[in-house]
Design a protein around this motif. Sequence first.
Motif, PDB file in Angstrom:
ATOM      1  N   ILE A   1      -2.532  24.857 -16.685  1.00  0.00           N
ATOM      2  CA  ILE A   1      -1.981  25.624 -17.813  1.00  0.00           C
ATOM      3  C   ILE A   1      -3.113  26.073 -18.720  1.00  0.00           C
ATOM      4  O   ILE A   1      -3.998  25.277 -19.059  1.00  0.00           O
TER       5      ILE A   1
ATOM      6  N   TYR B   1       0.796  19.648 -25.468  1.00  0.00           N
ATOM      7  CA  TYR B   1      -0.205  19.842 -24.406  1.00  0.00           C
ATOM      8  C   TYR B   1      -1.479  19.044 -24.712  1.00  0.00           C
ATOM      9  O   TYR B   1      -1.973  18.277 -23.876  1.00  0.00           O
ATOM     10  N   HIS B   2      -2.026  19.224 -25.914  1.00  0.00           N
ATOM     11  CA  HIS B   2      -3.291  18.565 -26.255  1.00  0.00           C
ATOM     12  C   HIS B   2      -3.125  17.052 -26.386  1.00  0.00           C
ATOM     13  O   HIS B   2      -4.039  16.298 -26.054  1.00  0.00           O
TER      14      HIS B   2
ATOM     15  N   LYS C   1      -2.948  15.703 -22.750  1.00  0.00           N
ATOM     16  CA  LYS C   1      -4.240  15.781 -22.069  1.00  0.00           C
ATOM     17  C   LYS C   1      -5.184  14.674 -22.543  1.00  0.00           C
ATOM     18  O   LYS C   1      -5.832  13.994 -21.736  1.00  0.00           O
TER      19      LYS C   1
ATOM     20  N   TYR D   1       6.543  27.022 -19.903  1.00  0.00           N
ATOM     21  CA  TYR D   1       5.499  26.096 -20.332  1.00  0.00           C
ATOM     22  C   TYR D   1       6.104  24.763 -20.775  1.00  0.00           C
ATOM     23  O   TYR D   1       5.556  23.691 -20.484  1.00  0.00           O
TER      24      TYR D   1
ATOM     25  N   LEU E   1      -1.577  19.642 -15.989  1.00  0.00           N
ATOM     26  CA  LEU E   1      -1.963  20.213 -17.290  1.00  0.00           C
ATOM     27  C   LEU E   1      -3.141  21.159 -17.156  1.00  0.00           C
ATOM     28  O   LEU E   1      -3.241  22.155 -17.883  1.00  0.00           O
TER      29      LEU E   1
ATOM     30  N   ILE F   1       5.003  21.272 -19.020  1.00  0.00           N
ATOM     31  CA  ILE F   1       4.412  20.186 -19.808  1.00  0.00           C
ATOM     32  C   ILE F   1       5.326  18.970 -19.800  1.00  0.00           C
ATOM     33  O   ILE F   1       4.860  17.820 -19.738  1.00  0.00           O
TER      34      ILE F   1
ATOM     35  N   PRO G   1      -4.112  26.770 -22.278  1.00  0.00           N
ATOM     36  CA  PRO G   1      -3.543  26.523 -23.614  1.00  0.00           C
ATOM     37  C   PRO G   1      -3.587  27.752 -24.519  1.00  0.00           C
ATOM     38  O   PRO G   1      -2.841  27.818 -25.498  1.00  0.00           O
TER      39      PRO G   1
ATOM     40  N   ILE H   1      -0.272  29.444 -24.948  1.00  0.00           N
ATOM     41  CA  ILE H   1       0.812  28.731 -25.627  1.00  0.00           C
ATOM     42  C   ILE H   1       0.803  29.132 -27.100  1.00  0.00           C
ATOM     43  O   ILE H   1      -0.180  28.898 -27.800  1.00  0.00           O
TER      44      ILE H   1
ATOM     45  N   ARG I   1       1.975  23.472 -28.096  1.00  0.00           N
ATOM     46  CA  ARG I   1       0.512  23.322 -28.167  1.00  0.00           C
ATOM     47  C   ARG I   1       0.144  21.886 -28.505  1.00  0.00           C
ATOM     48  O   ARG I   1      -0.781  21.304 -27.909  1.00  0.00           O
TER      49      ARG I   1
END
Length: 560
Positions: A57, A71-72, A75, A32, A54, A36, A59, A62, A68
């Motif tokens: 994946i 990722y957010h 995005k 991951y 993204l 990312i 979330p 994660i 985490r």
Amino acid sequence: MNRRIQPERLLYFLVAAATCLWASCSRSMSDYDRKIGDAEKVMRSNTDSALSMLEAIDPADITVDSLRAKYHYLKAYGHMRGNRSMIGDSLVAPAHQYYSGRDVTRDIRSGMALAWYRFWIGDTPHAISMLDSLADLPDVPDSLIVQTLRMRVLLGASEYQGREMLTVAKRLESLETDSLRKIEAGYMLLSAYEYAGELDSALCILDGLIAFARDKGWGDKHFLFEMEKSQLMTEQGRNAESDALITDLFRKAGPDNGAADLLHFQYAINALNTGDISRATRHLAIADSLAFRLRGNDDAYFRSYSNLLHAIIDFRRNGCIKLAQINGLNNRQNERFNRMQASQWESERAALRQQNRALALKAESGHKTVIILIIGIAALLTVVVALWSIVKRRQRERENEERIEALQKMLDDYKTAPSVSDPETPDSQTLRSVLLKHLGIIRMVAETPTEQNREMLRKISSIDGETNGGLVDWENLFKIIDNLYSGFYSTLHERYGDVLSPKEEQIIVLGLAGFSTKEISVITAQTTSAVYVRKSSIRKKLGVPGKEDIVRFLLERRED
């Protein structure tokens, strides 16, 4: 030497399995992290591709806070860069909180994404306040501060801020290095002066922009800046100068230029300001016709201003306001608001549909994970049970080997020991030791009645007598009991021999020697149930109370 297999080996196996599982999870998180990280690299050149990476994946899988948050943050930042809906980006808030004080770049960019999310959901004041806080952070590179200030002045202009935006706009203009960006910053400063009512300062900046665009040969921007100047002149009451500038624009760009409707609209405002109602009406009619021809069904924004100007002209002519005109103005505004609201609702519904799909996929993935987990646990338990069984079986085998060795040693000792019936034995302690060893051999076989142990006991018992197919020579065993327990068997047989059966006498004698019911059943070749039945029979024959031990009862009667 005792070589039993210790249960700790099983613990070692479980620790090894847990280590493998942890390593698997670590590899999963590493995958991951790599995916990312790749999306973050692609984000710099291709936002859509990065967002697609993204989206692949889940979330929910994660588990590491840093991944985490990353990722957010990415995005939401991608949605902001791509001017996409941010309705579903609420989780950028904890991501920004995670990066605060840890990573300057991600702190600023996640903060910008959070501010844009709040603007998207209608909380513009809070978004502006947050951008102000980001712009005031110390030790932040100018490249990041510039990005923050651009968004700040944009949101300030949407709120028609004047003096609140002046300092920010000036700072942005001083930090911009690209010529085109510098013009945009100057235009935002112009808007700040205009909203603050400082029209002279606004015109001064606008003259500089006009000269810069003329020198660079940027015809379109030169035209737009001069049109903006005509509007500022109108704001200052310089209507004749505004008309002259508009006329010059028509001369340069032609009567059918793309902004002709707006220029005629400005003519109408100037005429209305000077009291020339007929001229204002004529130019407004031309502007309405051009707007319909140039913009078609997308002229709603123009008509919202045009209808207001029609109402003002009618009032100047007739001295009254028609309710129909007010309703028309209100309906136009409501129509525009409803379209905006519908667009926002549609974006929210699309975000909710996307979230529902993600939740459905997550639930499906969760079910599969649970099934795999159950299968894995079942397999692990099966392996554990199998290993435990192997360990226990090997342990029993080793114990049996040890018992056989002990029995063989006892057999050798017993062969060299004096006979129980030998009256010439001088050492009573030696005799007692031999007798106890004999009983110990019998009990050992009773505890582990394997065929090998039974055969060994038969051999031992047949040394001094005959077993007649049984495990022990009972006559010899009775003599042992008499020697060890002061003639217990002889007294028992003398008093109750005509009442008790041989099996019942055997049960009592073995009970005196401390044998359990199960061990008695092995030595007497009976089932455990049969032993219990015979014990009940003994109680009845001898009158032993139900809760009293048979051996204790006989010992007490013997003393009496």
